[in-house]
Design a protein around this motif. Structure first.
Motif, short mmCIF file in Angstrom:
data_model
loop_
_atom_site.label_atom_id
_atom_site.label_comp_id
_atom_site.label_asym_id
_atom_site.label_seq_id
_atom_site.Cartn_x
_atom_site.Cartn_y
_atom_site.Cartn_z
N GLN A 186 51.15 39.32 47.98
CA GLN A 186 50.53 38.44 46.87
C GLN A 186 49.10 38.94 46.14
OE1 GLN A 186 50.69 34.34 48.30
NE2 GLN A 186 52.72 34.58 49.01
N ARG A 243 47.67 49.81 43.66
CA ARG A 243 46.26 49.86 44.16
C ARG A 243 45.97 48.86 45.16
NH1 ARG A 243 42.77 50.89 40.10
NH2 ARG A 243 41.50 49.13 40.40
N ALA A 272 46.44 51.37 47.88
CA ALA A 272 45.52 52.21 48.07
C ALA A 272 44.29 51.49 48.62
CB ALA A 272 45.05 52.90 46.60
N GLY A 273 44.20 50.32 48.46
CA GLY A 273 42.69 49.60 48.96
C GLY A 273 41.87 49.27 47.90
N LEU A 274 42.09 49.77 46.59
CA LEU A 274 41.34 49.75 45.46
C LEU A 274 41.42 48.05 44.92
CD1 LEU A 274 42.11 52.57 43.38
CD2 LEU A 274 40.41 52.26 44.80
N ASP A 327 41.72 44.02 46.40
CA ASP A 327 42.18 43.22 47.52
C ASP A 327 43.55 42.47 47.65
OD1 ASP A 327 39.72 43.48 48.82
OD2 ASP A 327 38.55 41.95 47.64
N ILE A 328 44.21 42.06 48.64
CA ILE A 328 45.36 41.63 49.01
C ILE A 328 45.12 40.09 49.09
CG2 ILE A 328 47.45 41.34 50.52
CD1 ILE A 328 46.97 44.60 51.13
N THR A 329 45.68 39.29 48.22
CA THR A 329 45.35 38.02 48.27
C THR A 329 46.21 37.38 49.48
OG1 THR A 329 45.14 38.01 45.93
CG2 THR A 329 45.13 35.78 46.81
N GLY A 330 47.25 37.67 49.60
CA GLY A 330 48.28 37.09 50.69
C GLY A 330 49.22 38.07 51.07
N ASP A 348 42.72 44.76 55.52
CA ASP A 348 41.25 44.96 55.35
C ASP A 348 40.72 46.39 55.65
OD1 ASP A 348 40.84 42.19 54.42
OD2 ASP A 348 41.57 41.65 56.53
#
Lengths: 362, 275, 296
Positions: free
Chosen positions: A10, A47, A50-52, A54-57, A69
């Motif tokens: 998410q 993205r 890719a880690g560009l 942040d992943i919210t959930g 992370d």
């Protein structure tokens, strides 16, 4: 080498939900294309991988490793950007070698890898130039070179062809396909162009409004779209739609009709459908052919004669505009009445919610 | 198609600017070549004899070769504070242009305030004394950095906004850490603005008189502008020496002007328009 | 799996644009600029020896508005700022129009006009002090050749402030000119061509095209030179030291004089007065100039 697993991924910006829980399995070595209209969240999803962003959930696994992370450099990915994002102040050689330099790769190894990448992409003669001295196609190559030199397990492409002209786009598309065949790495490719998706992908992920609409092989999506959105998005020209009423329900088929369409018996799942319901009938322009007894009758509005085929814009009785692609050259006059036959097996019915009533495969 | 009128206009413009802008400089140069008696007349006449070397020697050795010390001090202050300014301003400009937070408004306000508000001198002196920086070159350098930061930041921020963000991201994918992104990607790309910044700020700091007057009392740490000011009374009857001194401190900006004319004009107008 | 777990983990990833990049600049700026500025608000209310400060309320300010020579400094400051910025706008604009036309020797003219901007203010001040000497100065000697008795530029109390302002314009008009040139060059040629097809004369061209479209440049020139004018110290100090008497004193020179005399509280009050003066005059001015700009 590594596959990917996305579990309920998410993304929200403040209160705006951009990605609404995406579940996806990507096999090692697969070529996966994220496709959808602009703003559907496909680039955001890429993205996040890719880690560009942040992943919210949710959870992102690359290989077996939870990567939510993990810094981009530790995800063993490489990315090709839409604008190529070459470093203007470095030569092609240094652009390609920048990642290796940051990773403190010994100079001789670095040199060897850069030259190997240049050889694969046939750009050895460009190594001493600066990006400003290159054409669009050459920049594209350098961007890909920068990705392959790092020998990543996953390649990410963000609309890499959208800045190229049409002819170059076809060439480059083929080269990317070849690169995939040669390297055998996992590739994730974002585009809004369904032709790129169809030609490149092992697996297409159709996204709309942050939700995965369907995942499948190109032909599967073309032949058995699960909903109206996918049916309309995949295939060119777009599928024709018209509202119809259910006239009869037979075993594994529904007979529909309206003032636009004389009774047509379409193979379909019948569960929950009753006579009199309103459905949507979808037929692809290529599946229509002229026939005096055809079920669909309309008035010719526009004719485009391309020689090998003829694209006809017809207006149905209800005023709905349809497109038909007819074989060969057809001399049609604007305003004349045209009857078209449709192959029932290729027609698809959609219920009121847009879900396709696909027949169970034989 | 140049009409007679425009030729006359052109000649008139050249003549007028010559009288207004060139003659004062010629006057300075002529005075620097004269001996004491002739210079006392303070007129626009050809020097009787060549006295420039004598005058130069006289000026330089006055008060125990103070001019030399002053040039060294001024150069030190200029070089170190401009270096600091560039690094600090580029860092601020980078984050300010790239990262939108609710603090941005406050930071922009502080930058504008720094351009407008006159420094509170006596409290600054009091503070510098407390920090044991009053009257030192270190203190002077930090003051120059603090006072000139806003202008440099504005120049940098405007330029960084034109560098695509995808470059930063490409670098991150390549494995760059934030410091790598800044020092290896952004800073090299800022070179044109950096040149502008170096030139404009060097001229400004080298020519600064007010701040050294307040914060660098005493002869030991005098700058060239202070030296000129202090010599004024000493040379009150020796105009040849006074103007030799003026000529001497006009040479550095002249050199800068000859080499960096374009960057200075570009920088001053860009900073002004955006500020 | 749940969204709630994510924020805690997210802290570990560093931003690409680290906030601490602000830190070195912020420390230098806060300690050496902001802190003294805030401190000045307190010390301006004290009798201050640098070692101890006695709170005396608004006495310093009262004195500022009671002593005639201090009031004169205040008035002079505003006059100086208005005169210099007004002249820089008019002359700068005229020179820029000239330098963007097909005039000969443009490079020479531009360099010659701009160079004084880069020269030491003290040097310029001293040079013109000599040039403006009532009897021995070159300016009056030259005027005498035409039979004109030149005025006592710097010794006449009625004239001294304006003489310094003239030198300020001489030194600073080059910057105004290049700002105007940048503004004029940015005006699209189409407007002039359209005006020419409409039959506009050169004067009409200037009034209806150049003038309104160079308003952003005007705003910049006015703001810059007005702030500069209000803060002026070095040129005045190099030429008249505020004299004759207090005829050419400005707030900035008053601040320095009070500082020299050891009246640190009063000097700091002068600083606060100058700060307020700038805020009161410049903020509405820029708002006015920018609002006009927004209409276009």
């Amino acid at each position: 080498m590594a596959g990917l697993e996305l579990k309920n991924i998410q993304k929200t910006y403040g209160k705006v939900e951009v990605i609404k829980g995406v579940d996806l399995d990507i096999e090692d070595g697969e070529f996966v294309v994220f496709v959808g209209p602009s703003g559907c969240g496909k680039s955001t999803l890429l993205r996040m991988i890719a880690g560009l962003e942040d992943i919210t959930g949710g959870e992102l696994y690359i290989g077996d490793k939870l990567c939510n992370d993990v810094e981009p450099r530790d995800r063993s990915i490489a990315m090709v950007f839409q604008s190529y994002a070459l470093y203007p102040h470095m030569t092609v050689y240094d652009n390609v070698g920048f990642g290796l330099k940051l990773a403190k790769t010994p100079k001789d190894v670095r040199d060897q890898k850069i030259r190997e990448a240049a050889r694969i992409l046939k750009m050895e003669h460009l190594l001493d130039r600066k990006p400003g001295q290159l054409s669009g196609g050459q920049r594209q190559r350098v961007a890909i070179g920068r990705a392959i030199v790092r020998q990543p397990e996953v390649f990410l492409f963000d609309e890499p062809l959208s800045n190229l002209d049409a002819a170059l786009r076809v060439d480059t598309r083929m080269e990317i396909a070849k690169l995939h065949a040669d390297l055998g790495a996992t590739m994730i490719y974002v585009t809004h162009d369904q032709v790129e998706a169809m030609t490149l992908a092992d697996k297409i992920v159709v996204l709309d409004a942050g939700v995965v609409q369907q995942v499948g092989s190109p032909i599967e999506l073309y032949q058995r779209p699960q909903n109206r959105f996918v049916a309309g998005f995949i295939g060119s020209p777009k599928m024709n739609f018209v509202e119809v009423a259910v006239e009869a329900i037979g075993p594994d088929a529904i007979t529909v009709g309206s003032k636009d369409v004389a009774s047509l018996r379409v193979p379909a799942a019948t569960a929950g459908i009753s006579v009199g319901d309103t459905l949507t009938l979808g037929i692809r322009p290529h599946d229509l052919s002229p026939a005096n007894t055809g079920a669909i009758v309309g008035r010719v509005a526009i004719v485009e004669r391309l020689g090998n085929e003829t694209i006809v814009n017809i207006e149905l009785a209800s005023g709905t505009a349809w497109l038909a692609v007819l074989d060969g050259d057809q001399a049609l006059r604007i305003g004349e009445s045209l009857a078209l036959a449709a192959e029932p097996a290729k027609a698809i019915l959609f219920d009121a919610a847009g879900k396709a009533l696909l027949p169970t495969p034989a | 198609m140049r009409s007679r009128g425009s030729i006359i206009g052109g000649v008139a413009a050249i003549a007028a600017t010559f009288v207004v802008f060139v003659i004062p400089f010629l006057f300075i140069i002529l005075m620097a070549f004269k001996d004491k008696q002739q210079s006392a007349l303070r007129d626009f006449s050809w020097p009787n004899g060549f006295h420039l070397w004598d005058n130069l020697y006289e000026v330089v050795k006055t008060r125990n070769w103070m001019m030399i010390t002053a040039f060294i001090n001024s150069s030190l202050i200029t070089v170190v504070s401009v270096t600091l300014l560039i690094v600090l301003a580029a860092m601020v400009g980078f984050v300010l242009a790239r990262r939108k937070t609710r603090w941005n408004g406050l930071i922009e306000f502080l930058i504008l305030a720094g351009l407008m508000i006159p420094p509170a001198v006596v409290p600054t002196i009091w503070l510098l004394q407390g920090l044991k920086l009053f009257g030192t070159l270190h203190g002077m350098i930090l003051i120059q950095v603090a006072y000139n930061l806003p202008f440099s930041i504005i120049l940098y921020r405007a330029f960084i906004a034109t560098i695509p963000r995808e470059l930063d991201e490409a670098a991150v994918i390549d494995g760059a850490r934030p410091l790598d992104v800044f020092f290896r990607i952004i800073l090299p790309l800022l070179w044109p603005v950096t040149v502008t910044n170096i030139v404009v700020q060097s001229v400004g700091i080298f020519n600064d008189f007010t701040n050294p007057l307040y914060y660098l009392p005493g002869n030991q740490n005098a700058t060239v502008q202070l030296t000129l000011y202090n010599f004024q009374s000493q040379f009150s009857t020796a105009y040849n020496l006074l103007f030799t001194n003026i000529m001497l401190i006009t040479i550095p900006p002249l050199i800068v002007f000859m080499f960096f004319n374009r960057q200075i004009v570009a920088g001053m107008t860009a900073g002004a328009v955006k500020g | 799996m749940t969204a709630a777990a994510a924020p805690a983990l997210k802290m570990q990833r560093r931003s690409l644009y680290p906030g601490w990049f602000y830190l070195p600049a912020a420390v230098v700026y806060s300690v050496l600029f902001l802190a003294p500025t805030f401190a000045s608000l307190y010390f301006s209310l004290t009798r201050w020896t640098l070692f101890d400060a006695t709170f005396i309320g608004f006495d310093n300010f009262a004195q500022f508005f009671r002593e005639p020579f201090l009031i004169q400094g205040l008035v002079n400051t505003v006059i100086y700022a208005v005169v210099t910025s007004g002249l820089k706008v008019v002359i700068g604009m005229a020179l820029a129009v000239m330098l963007t036309s097909q005039i000969m020797a443009r490079g020479y003219l531009r360099s010659v006009i701009f160079f004084p901007v880069l020269v030491s203010t003290i040097g310029v001040g001293m040079t013109f002090t000599v040039l403006m000497h009532p009897t021995q100065g070159m300016i009056n000697q030259a005027l005498a050749l035409f039979g004109i008795a030149g005025p006592g530029w710097l010794v006449d109390p009625k004239l001294a402030l304006f003489s310094v302002a003239l030198v300020d314009v001489w030194k600073g008009v080059g910057l105004a000119t290049v700002i105007y040139i940048a503004g004029l060059v940015a005006i699209p040629k189409d407007y002039y061509e359209a005006a020419r097809i409409d039959g506009a004369t050169r004067l009409q061209n200037f009034i209806y095209v150049t003038l309104p479209l160079s308003r952003p440049a005007t705003a910049t020139v006015i703001t810059l030179s007005f702030i500069g004018g209000l803060r002026t110290f070095d040129l005045i100090w190099a030429m008249t030291k505020g004299g004759p008497g207090f005829a050419s004193d400005t707030v900035a020179s008053v601040i320095y004089k009070q500082y020299q005399a050891g009246f640190y509280g009063l000097s700091t009050a002068g600083n606060v007065v100058l700060f307020i003066l700038i805020a009161v005059l410049v903020v509405p001015l820029t708002m006015f100039l920018n609002r006009k700009q927004g209409h276009e």
